[in-house]
Write an enzyme that holds these catalytic residues in place. Structure first.
Site, PDB file in Angstrom:
ATOM      1  N   ASP A  49      43.233  63.525  33.282  1.00  0.00           N
ATOM      2  CA  ASP A  49      44.615  63.666  33.945  1.00  0.00           C
ATOM      3  C   ASP A  49      44.998  65.192  33.961  1.00  0.00           C
ATOM      4  O   ASP A  49      45.145  65.714  33.000  1.00  0.00           O
ATOM      5  CB  ASP A  49      45.642  62.739  33.458  1.00  0.00           C
ATOM      6  CG  ASP A  49      45.229  61.208  33.273  1.00  0.00           C
ATOM      7  OD1 ASP A  49      44.013  61.038  32.986  1.00  0.00           O
ATOM      8  OD2 ASP A  49      46.212  60.434  33.294  1.00  0.00           O
ATOM      9  N   HIS A  88      47.817  65.560  36.612  1.00  0.00           N
ATOM     10  CA  HIS A  88      49.303  65.310  36.999  1.00  0.00           C
ATOM     11  C   HIS A  88      50.151  66.262  37.424  1.00  0.00           C
ATOM     12  O   HIS A  88      51.213  66.393  36.772  1.00  0.00           O
ATOM     13  CB  HIS A  88      49.861  64.582  35.523  1.00  0.00           C
ATOM     14  CG  HIS A  88      49.632  63.032  35.623  1.00  0.00           C
ATOM     15  ND1 HIS A  88      49.972  62.058  36.559  1.00  0.00           N
ATOM     16  CD2 HIS A  88      49.084  62.493  34.577  1.00  0.00           C
ATOM     17  CE1 HIS A  88      49.756  60.844  36.049  1.00  0.00           C
ATOM     18  NE2 HIS A  88      48.966  61.139  34.743  1.00  0.00           N
ATOM     19  N   ASP A 100      44.427  60.777  38.322  1.00  0.00           N
ATOM     20  CA  ASP A 100      45.715  61.131  38.159  1.00  0.00           C
ATOM     21  C   ASP A 100      45.457  62.553  38.228  1.00  0.00           C
ATOM     22  O   ASP A 100      46.116  63.275  37.468  1.00  0.00           O
ATOM     23  CB  ASP A 100      46.138  60.571  36.831  1.00  0.00           C
ATOM     24  CG  ASP A 100      46.386  59.275  36.738  1.00  0.00           C
ATOM     25  OD1 ASP A 100      46.109  58.612  37.789  1.00  0.00           O
ATOM     26  OD2 ASP A 100      47.042  58.852  35.561  1.00  0.00           O
ATOM     27  N   ASP A 148      51.419  63.365  40.708  1.00  0.00           N
ATOM     28  CA  ASP A 148      52.602  62.547  40.313  1.00  0.00           C
ATOM     29  C   ASP A 148      53.024  63.310  38.923  1.00  0.00           C
ATOM     30  O   ASP A 148      52.409  64.028  38.205  1.00  0.00           O
ATOM     31  CB  ASP A 148      52.363  60.949  40.001  1.00  0.00           C
ATOM     32  CG  ASP A 148      52.427  60.365  41.011  1.00  0.00           C
ATOM     33  OD1 ASP A 148      53.272  60.730  42.112  1.00  0.00           O
ATOM     34  OD2 ASP A 148      52.005  58.989  41.144  1.00  0.00           O
ATOM     35  N   ARG A 149      54.279  63.077  38.481  1.00  0.00           N
ATOM     36  CA  ARG A 149      54.993  63.544  37.334  1.00  0.00           C
ATOM     37  C   ARG A 149      55.200  65.066  37.405  1.00  0.00           C
ATOM     38  O   ARG A 149      56.245  65.660  37.395  1.00  0.00           O
ATOM     39  CB  ARG A 149      54.042  63.417  36.104  1.00  0.00           C
ATOM     40  CG  ARG A 149      53.929  61.743  35.740  1.00  0.00           C
ATOM     41  CD  ARG A 149      55.233  61.325  34.960  1.00  0.00           C
ATOM     42  NE  ARG A 149      55.183  59.978  34.393  1.00  0.00           N
ATOM     43  CZ  ARG A 149      55.864  59.186  34.022  1.00  0.00           C
ATOM     44  NH1 ARG A 149      57.105  59.596  33.839  1.00  0.00           N
ATOM     45  NH2 ARG A 149      55.638  57.700  33.527  1.00  0.00           N
ATOM     46  N   ASN A 194      44.861  55.624  38.484  1.00  0.00           N
ATOM     47  CA  ASN A 194      45.868  54.689  38.880  1.00  0.00           C
ATOM     48  C   ASN A 194      47.042  55.478  39.578  1.00  0.00           C
ATOM     49  O   ASN A 194      47.883  54.758  40.448  1.00  0.00           O
ATOM     50  CB  ASN A 194      46.413  53.807  37.831  1.00  0.00           C
ATOM     51  CG  ASN A 194      47.108  54.841  36.727  1.00  0.00           C
ATOM     52  OD1 ASN A 194      46.474  55.712  36.004  1.00  0.00           O
ATOM     53  ND2 ASN A 194      48.439  54.511  36.246  1.00  0.00           N
ATOM     54  N   HIS A 195      47.312  56.517  39.546  1.00  0.00           N
ATOM     55  CA  HIS A 195      48.340  57.263  40.259  1.00  0.00           C
ATOM     56  C   HIS A 195      47.929  57.706  41.761  1.00  0.00           C
ATOM     57  O   HIS A 195      48.731  58.298  42.273  1.00  0.00           O
ATOM     58  CB  HIS A 195      49.012  58.413  39.367  1.00  0.00           C
ATOM     59  CG  HIS A 195      49.648  58.096  38.357  1.00  0.00           C
ATOM     60  ND1 HIS A 195      51.155  58.179  38.630  1.00  0.00           N
ATOM     61  CD2 HIS A 195      49.777  57.544  37.277  1.00  0.00           C
ATOM     62  CE1 HIS A 195      51.821  57.656  37.772  1.00  0.00           C
ATOM     63  NE2 HIS A 195      50.986  57.283  36.709  1.00  0.00           N
ATOM     64  N   HIS A 214      38.240  56.401  35.115  1.00  0.00           N
ATOM     65  CA  HIS A 214      39.796  56.776  34.737  1.00  0.00           C
ATOM     66  C   HIS A 214      40.365  55.803  33.684  1.00  0.00           C
ATOM     67  O   HIS A 214      40.907  56.454  32.486  1.00  0.00           O
ATOM     68  CB  HIS A 214      40.598  56.721  35.980  1.00  0.00           C
ATOM     69  CG  HIS A 214      42.114  57.297  35.656  1.00  0.00           C
ATOM     70  ND1 HIS A 214      42.539  58.471  35.394  1.00  0.00           N
ATOM     71  CD2 HIS A 214      43.364  56.279  35.433  1.00  0.00           C
ATOM     72  CE1 HIS A 214      43.671  58.612  35.021  1.00  0.00           C
ATOM     73  NE2 HIS A 214      44.268  57.285  34.940  1.00  0.00           N
ATOM     74  N   ARG A 270      50.580  48.170  28.861  1.00  0.00           N
ATOM     75  CA  ARG A 270      51.154  48.755  30.119  1.00  0.00           C
ATOM     76  C   ARG A 270      51.578  47.788  31.201  1.00  0.00           C
ATOM     77  O   ARG A 270      52.516  47.970  32.127  1.00  0.00           O
ATOM     78  CB  ARG A 270      50.112  49.827  30.864  1.00  0.00           C
ATOM     79  CG  ARG A 270      49.734  50.764  30.337  1.00  0.00           C
ATOM     80  CD  ARG A 270      48.466  51.380  31.033  1.00  0.00           C
ATOM     81  NE  ARG A 270      47.868  52.462  30.228  1.00  0.00           N
ATOM     82  CZ  ARG A 270      48.082  53.607  30.472  1.00  0.00           C
ATOM     83  NH1 ARG A 270      49.142  54.175  30.958  1.00  0.00           N
ATOM     84  NH2 ARG A 270      47.431  54.588  29.672  1.00  0.00           N
ATOM     85  N   HIS A 280      43.480  58.576  31.491  1.00  0.00           N
ATOM     86  CA  HIS A 280      44.641  57.887  31.394  1.00  0.00           C
ATOM     87  C   HIS A 280      45.625  57.564  30.156  1.00  0.00           C
ATOM     88  O   HIS A 280      46.759  57.065  30.685  1.00  0.00           O
ATOM     89  CB  HIS A 280      43.881  56.196  31.459  1.00  0.00           C
ATOM     90  CG  HIS A 280      44.806  55.092  32.209  1.00  0.00           C
ATOM     91  ND1 HIS A 280      45.822  55.088  32.877  1.00  0.00           N
ATOM     92  CD2 HIS A 280      44.857  53.943  31.739  1.00  0.00           C
ATOM     93  CE1 HIS A 280      46.228  54.246  33.316  1.00  0.00           C
ATOM     94  NE2 HIS A 280      45.648  53.372  32.435  1.00  0.00           N
TER      95      HIS A 280
END
Length: 486
Positions: A229, A231, A258, A261-262, A290-291, A339, A387, A415
């Site tokens: 990731d 991010h 990923d 995001d963030r 997943n993002h 991922h 999660r 992840h």
């Protein structure tokens, strides 16, 4: 009498553990805090505060399923404890479950009528639910939807003479262009929309033609790098290239989902990765995380950032292109890279993954969901996901999957944030790699990437620390309401 004393000493020891857990939490050692709250709960299982506090620590680790479980237990112990509802509402919110979150925040408001914070949360949540209902009402059925990509003619977009940024001459994206673009991004300059459209549309064409599971061949004597990731941490991405070289045919990479995001430089990250893909398709491989989905991008900042730096059309375009990303890769028929993780059933073959129809938003269950969301667990077998989506799987599941598919001895996945940037589990058969150091500017973790050399493909793990970035906070483009909970 001795029983009473033992009980009292258990209660006071539990309070001591809670105090230690609170200290660990303040020091951002969330896993340690969870462990200490758990010890306190073992000594005194009827204290709602311990569960609510542990729920908060789970939320910080993005373990929203566990947070909901703990907050629900706090409510069960004390139905008049506002914090139980508050923690559960925050976890529902983080999962995009606005209706459930609203019910909990309404309960907080009822229990604490003079709390302005609770009233504000209810107001914002009501707004989100209203918006959701409106979007559902005007949504066009899947079968009638037209591709936004087909309506874009980037060549007709004029580039103003005063534009001084990177330019693509003709149709070919060159290394010189990518370097200039990265340099502009580093200095917080924007790329012209014409070129951004060109990069994203060309990437879409390439990704659409790929199977859902991509086989990668690494010739003997050559190397290959897998990153986890990122991010939206663009300056850390630049540092990876500084440490390990730019992507090229001789120095290929796989970024394992990923990308966005963030972090608040997600547009810069995604355009850089896509531009390298256009420059040389075999220099960089990209896997969906997943993002890379509408529901996550709406909550965690990417959608707002795209709207701010590019336009509404790009929001739709990225959502469309993310649906074209492959779901997994296999290196030299030996290493399986995905991922999230593995499956709720045994016997899944690589051929099953290849035939997944991935051109959609990730479903809430099934193979595609599990590839993007699942996590390893230390115990054998399978368990519920921390999660609240996907599942947890043990070493026996990993071993069987590798055997069933005549793979070598390794699953690589991402992840999950890891203190050292990586973690080796499942008797050495599974490695988690995470490439966003000091995640969200607060976790204090290292980042890592893995270099494989053919023919042995023995993993060589390189770790690195975070580098400074301009003063733009993570989630800067996310809904204000959601930022309150970060």
């Amino acid at each position: 009498m001795p029983n009473m004393e033992t009980e009292n000493s258990s209660v006071s020891r539990a309070e001591e553990l809670k105090a230690l857990a609170n200290e660990a939490f303040r020091a951002k050692k969330y896993s340690q805090a969870i462990d200490l709250y758990s010890q306190a709960i073992e000594l005194n299982s009827q204290n709602a505060v311990y569960y609510a506090n542990r729920a908060f620590a789970h939320t910080k680790l993005e373990e929203y399923g566990s947070a909901i479980q703990d907050a629900s237990k706090a409510i069960e112990i004390d139905p008049r404890y506002p914090k139980g509802y508050y923690r559960r509402g925050a976890a529902y919110l983080a999962m995009g479950k606005f209706k459930e979150a609203l019910k909990d925040f309404q309960q907080v408001k009822k229990l604490s009528p003079n709390d302005p914070d609770a009233a504000q949360k209810v107001k914002e949540c009501e707004k989100a639910v209203k918006k959701l209902k409106f979007e559902e009402a005007i949504a066009v059925p899947e079968s009638e939807r037209h591709s936004v990509a087909d309506s874009i003619d980037y060549q007709s977009i004029e580039v103003e003479p005063q534009y001084s940024g990177a330019r693509i001459e003709g149709d070919v994206i060159t290394l010189d262009f990518v370097k200039k673009m990265m340099d502009d991004f580093k200095n917080q300059k924007c790329l012209h929309k014409r070129y951004a459209f060109q990069i994203v549309l060309q990437t879409r064409e390439m990704l659409r033609a790929l199977p859902s599971l991509v086989d990668i061949d690494i010739p003997d004597g050559k190397h290959f790098t897998v990153c986890g990731d990122v991010h939206g941490q663009f300056y850390d991405l630049l540092n990876i290239f500084e440490l390990n070289g730019l992507p090229s045919e001789e120095n290929p990479y796989l970024f394992n989902g990923d990308f966005v995001d963030r972090g608040s430089f997600s547009v810069e990250v995604i355009l850089t990765l896509f531009a390298f893909k256009c420059m040389c398709p075999s220099a960089i491989y990209l896997s969906r995380g997943n993002h890379e989905s509408k529901s996550m991008n709406k909550i965690y900042g990417f959608e707002g950032e795209v709207r701010s730096k590019l336009s509404e059309t790009f929001v739709e375009l990225f959502a469309e292109v993310f649906c074209c990303l492959p779901l997994a890769h296999v290196l030299n028929q030996k290493v399986f890279v995905v991922h999230g993780g593995l499956f709720s059933v045994d016997g899944v073959k690589l051929s099953d993954i290849k035939t997944i129809d991935r051109f959609c938003e990730p479903p809430e269950e099934g193979l595609m969901c599990e590839l993007l969301w699942s996590d390893p667990q230390p115990l054998p077998g399978r368990g519920p996901s921390k999660r609240g989506v996907g599942l947890s799987f043990g070493a026996d599941v990993t071993k069987r999957f590798l055997q069933d598919n005549s793979l070598g001895n390794l699953v690589v996945r991402s992840h999950e944030v890891k203190d050292e940037g990586y973690e080796i589990e499942h008797d050495g058969k599974l490695i988690t790699v995470f490439s966003a150091p000091n995640y969200c500017d607060q976790m204090g973790n290292k980042g890592a990437f893995i270099r494989f050399e053919a023919p042995t493909l023995k993993p060589n793990i390189v770790t690195f620390a975070a580098v400074p970035h301009p003063d733009v906070k993570p989630m800067a483009y996310a809904n204000n309401f959601l930022r309150m909970f970060q």
